[in-house]
Design an enzyme around this catalytic site. Sequence first.
Site, short mmCIF file in Angstrom:
data_model
loop_
_atom_site.label_atom_id
_atom_site.label_comp_id
_atom_site.label_asym_id
_atom_site.label_seq_id
_atom_site.Cartn_x
_atom_site.Cartn_y
_atom_site.Cartn_z
N ARG A 175 0.86 -1.18 0.00
CA ARG A 175 0.00 0.00 0.00
C ARG A 175 0.89 1.23 0.00
NH1 ARG A 175 -3.42 -2.62 -1.69
NH2 ARG A 175 -5.49 -3.10 -0.85
N HIS A 205 -1.39 0.78 -9.64
CA HIS A 205 -2.04 -0.23 -8.79
C HIS A 205 -2.61 -1.37 -9.65
CE1 HIS A 205 -3.92 -0.69 -4.55
NE2 HIS A 205 -3.83 -1.87 -5.13
P1 NAI Z 1 -1.29 -11.52 4.18
O1 NAI Z 1 -2.22 -11.08 5.27
O2 NAI Z 1 -1.35 -12.92 3.68
O3 NAI Z 1 0.22 -11.24 4.66
C1 NAI Z 1 0.65 -10.09 5.30
C2 NAI Z 1 1.84 -10.46 6.18
O4 NAI Z 1 2.35 -9.26 6.76
C3 NAI Z 1 1.45 -11.40 7.34
O5 NAI Z 1 2.30 -12.52 7.35
C4 NAI Z 1 1.64 -10.53 8.58
O6 NAI Z 1 2.05 -11.27 9.72
C5 NAI Z 1 2.71 -9.57 8.10
N1 NAI Z 1 2.77 -8.32 8.85
C6 NAI Z 1 1.76 -7.54 9.27
N2 NAI Z 1 2.24 -6.45 9.89
C7 NAI Z 1 3.60 -6.55 9.87
C8 NAI Z 1 4.66 -5.75 10.34
N3 NAI Z 1 4.44 -4.61 11.00
N4 NAI Z 1 5.94 -6.17 10.12
C9 NAI Z 1 6.20 -7.34 9.50
N5 NAI Z 1 5.21 -8.16 9.02
C10 NAI Z 1 3.94 -7.76 9.21
O7 NAI Z 1 -1.49 -10.47 3.01
P2 NAI Z 1 -1.14 -10.66 1.47
O8 NAI Z 1 -2.25 -11.33 0.78
O9 NAI Z 1 0.22 -11.21 1.34
O10 NAI Z 1 -1.15 -9.13 0.99
C11 NAI Z 1 -0.24 -8.18 1.52
C12 NAI Z 1 -0.72 -6.80 1.12
O11 NAI Z 1 -0.55 -6.63 -0.28
C13 NAI Z 1 -2.22 -6.55 1.34
O12 NAI Z 1 -2.50 -6.15 2.67
C14 NAI Z 1 -2.52 -5.45 0.36
O13 NAI Z 1 -2.37 -4.21 1.00
C15 NAI Z 1 -1.44 -5.62 -0.71
N6 NAI Z 1 -2.02 -6.00 -2.00
C16 NAI Z 1 -1.73 -5.22 -3.09
C17 NAI Z 1 -2.26 -5.54 -4.32
C18 NAI Z 1 -1.92 -4.75 -5.55
O14 NAI Z 1 -2.61 -4.89 -6.58
N7 NAI Z 1 -0.88 -3.91 -5.53
C19 NAI Z 1 -3.18 -6.67 -4.49
C20 NAI Z 1 -3.36 -7.46 -3.29
C21 NAI Z 1 -2.81 -7.10 -2.10
#
Ligand code: NAI
Length: 338
Positions: A235, A296
């Site tokens: 993000r 994005h």
């Molecule tokens: P996920 O929930 O599977 O993984 C996120 C990871 O970040 C988790 O393992 C969590 O423990 C870790 N985490 C949370 N806060 C943290 C911190 N302060 N320090 C270190 N690790 C931390 O989420 P996923 O599916 O991998 O997606 C990640 C992000 O990618 C989403 O939240 C979304 O914002 C972004 N995204 C962007 C897209 C795009 O088109 N550019 C599309 C889909 C998601």
Amino acid sequence: MRVAVFDTHRYDRDALEAANARFGHALTYFEPRLTLQTAPLAEGFPAVCSFVNDKVDAATLEVLHAGGVRLVAARSAGYNHVDLEAARRLDMRVTRVPEYSPHAVAEHAVALVLSLNRHIPRAFSRVRDWNFSLDGLVGFDLAGKTVGVVGTGRIGRVAARIFKGFGCNVLCCDVAPDAAFERELGVRYAPLDTLFAESDILSLHVPLTPGTRHLVDAAALARMKRGVVLVNTGRGALIDSKALVAALKSGHIGGAGLDVYEEEEGVFFQDLSGQVLQDDVLARLLTFPNVLVTSHQAFLTHEALANIAETTLASLQAFERGEPLVNEVRAEQVLRAR
Ligand code: NAI
């Protein structure tokens, strides 16, 4: 169920229509983003479907609630654009699409790294101008370089696997490290500061929460290796953009691949080609030869769009039938993530 679908483009409608053949919801498409100003369009609908740059804050939710909306189905993985606390207060439910294609996003992150490192956009425009010179196009081998993957959830893990495939040394950071993943893939978990200090490439895959806002600020940028390539498909607000501009101007940062930008609302997903860009920070970022911005689009694959549509329509169906909402997000989750 009657659903007001906001911020829709042709690719959204195509995917939703194809999936809806199985569900039979009455979908009404609205092009504008869901904001306080556009929320009255949803009057009389029991559910709205939102996307990442909608502004589903407390004021918007109150208007939606007054108009009869009881479910916000976010067709995204991130849900930082929805005020979950306000939704709880109003007794409105919120769902998301937690996993639609981690490959789509991870592959885009890697595409940004490769494009930046090998100067593909510059090379492309050069040869179309019949300029076949190679000056200024020197890159580096990925093999043997250290890649820092920040966040090893669904997307970060796929990114780590791809970078391992290139022969990179992968350092990971997560609030919940996974020892089995570490062993299986041969990566190493380390504190964020170690990733900043040792990585040649840094890729951000954490959600945006109050705790991760400006995770990469001026101090973090200063701790990074000179010449680091920074990639953000998470993000926009994970990075302090003004601090990034300063670090790019000083030459400390070797390249930045940004699929997201902290002030992207109202800019990304729009064709503003006939207008004057009002965001000076974004305009400055776009002037650097070593910055690559995409709008994005990391999620934008056929597979991801189909999965987003399927999961979203299934959530709407479950809500309509009073069944459990498996993809519900609640305020408590955000509080835990802080
Ligand atoms: P996920 O929930 O599977 O993984 C996120 C990871 O970040 C988790 O393992 C969590 O423990 C870790 N985490 C949370 N806060 C943290 C911190 N302060 N320090 C270190 N690790 C931390 O989420 P996923 O599916 O991998 O997606 C990640 C992000 O990618 C989403 O939240 C979304 O914002 C972004 N995204 C962007 C897209 C795009 O088109 N550019 C599309 C889909 C998601």
